[in-house]
Design a protein around this motif. Structure first.
Motif: not given
Length: 249
Positions: A107-112
């Motif tokens: 699971x990949x969670x991303x934000x800038x």
């Protein structure tokens, strides 16, 4: 075990066509997923995004990305993300992606992410409206990262950002600009969200390896730092939430 290829700051422009795709040849033999930690373009123009999309579309494995500050420069971030999405690149911002490989679910969670600084040398949401807005934005995107991580149902959780969550991976950059390269709020989200690995870019003059206060490995995968098309990491499913991440990271 899941194999992750990661890179940030590829900075593709309209004159970069054909420059990155060859680097991805055979990537499926090495990794299960490619994570891109922002700054896919030079100036955030749709024409540059089209080039980046064309290069990344040649990948034999899923590509997951976050945008960086360069990708926002021309105020066309939504359009840039849409062009990348049409090419099969999953662009995250407070959202997640799942990849099944190696007998487990990643699971990949991303934000800038954003700036703000680190313990003992950080900004606060006090004073002028501009300063409060700056720090509140950092807190908001960090809260989004934490919520995204906590909402994942998977075997391995990875946090993907452009800005740095720790100062360790900024070593080599001028300390005066650390507050513009990352924020400790991101690290708090990484720890609270139960990530097993955090990947970021942005700091071209930084260092590859660092660690959060909670012990999560952090890797600066900016292309000028890793010195190659992408870095490779292996992460195993963690049965004990308190256990350390394998050394292969």
């Amino acid at each position: 075990m899941i194999r992750i290829a990661a890179v940030g700051d590829i900075h593709l422009g309209t004159d970069s066509r054909g420059s990155f795709a060859p680097c991805l040849a055979g990537i499926g033999d090495l990794a299960d997923v490619l994570l891109v930690a922002g700054d896919l373009t030079q100036h955030g123009r749709v024409s540059e995004a089209e080039v980046a999309a064309g290069e990344l579309a040649t990948s034999e494995i899923p590509v997951i990305a976050v945008l960086g500050n360069h990708d926002h420069h021309s105020d066309q971030a939504d359009e840039v993300a849409a062009v990348l999405g049409q090419a099969g690149v999953e662009v995250l911002e407070g959202s997640v992606a799942l990849v099944r490989a190696g007998g487990c679910c990643l699971g990949v969670a991303g934000v800038k992410g954003f700036g703000g600084g680190f313990a003992g040398a950080s900004g606060s949401d006090f004073g002028e409206p501009q300063m409060k807005a700056f720090v509140r934005h950092t807190k908001e995107v960090s809260a989004g990262l934490r919520a995204a991580l906590e909402g994942l149902e998977c075997d391995v959780r990875v946090a993907l950002t452009h800005y740095a969550p720790v100062p360790d991976t900024l070593a080599g950059e001028r300390p005066e600009i650390f507050p513009f390269l990352g924020s400790y709020h991101l690290a708090e989200a990484v720890d609270a969200g139960g990530a097993q690995l955090a990947l970021h870019g942005h700091a071209h003059g930084g260092t590859e390896k660092g660690r959060t206060a909670g012990g999560v490995p952090v890797r600066n995968v900016a292309r000028p730092v890793i010195g190659k098309a992408f870095a490779l990491y292996e992460v195993s499913a963690r049965l004990d939430p308190a256990a350390a991440v394998p050394a292969s990271v």
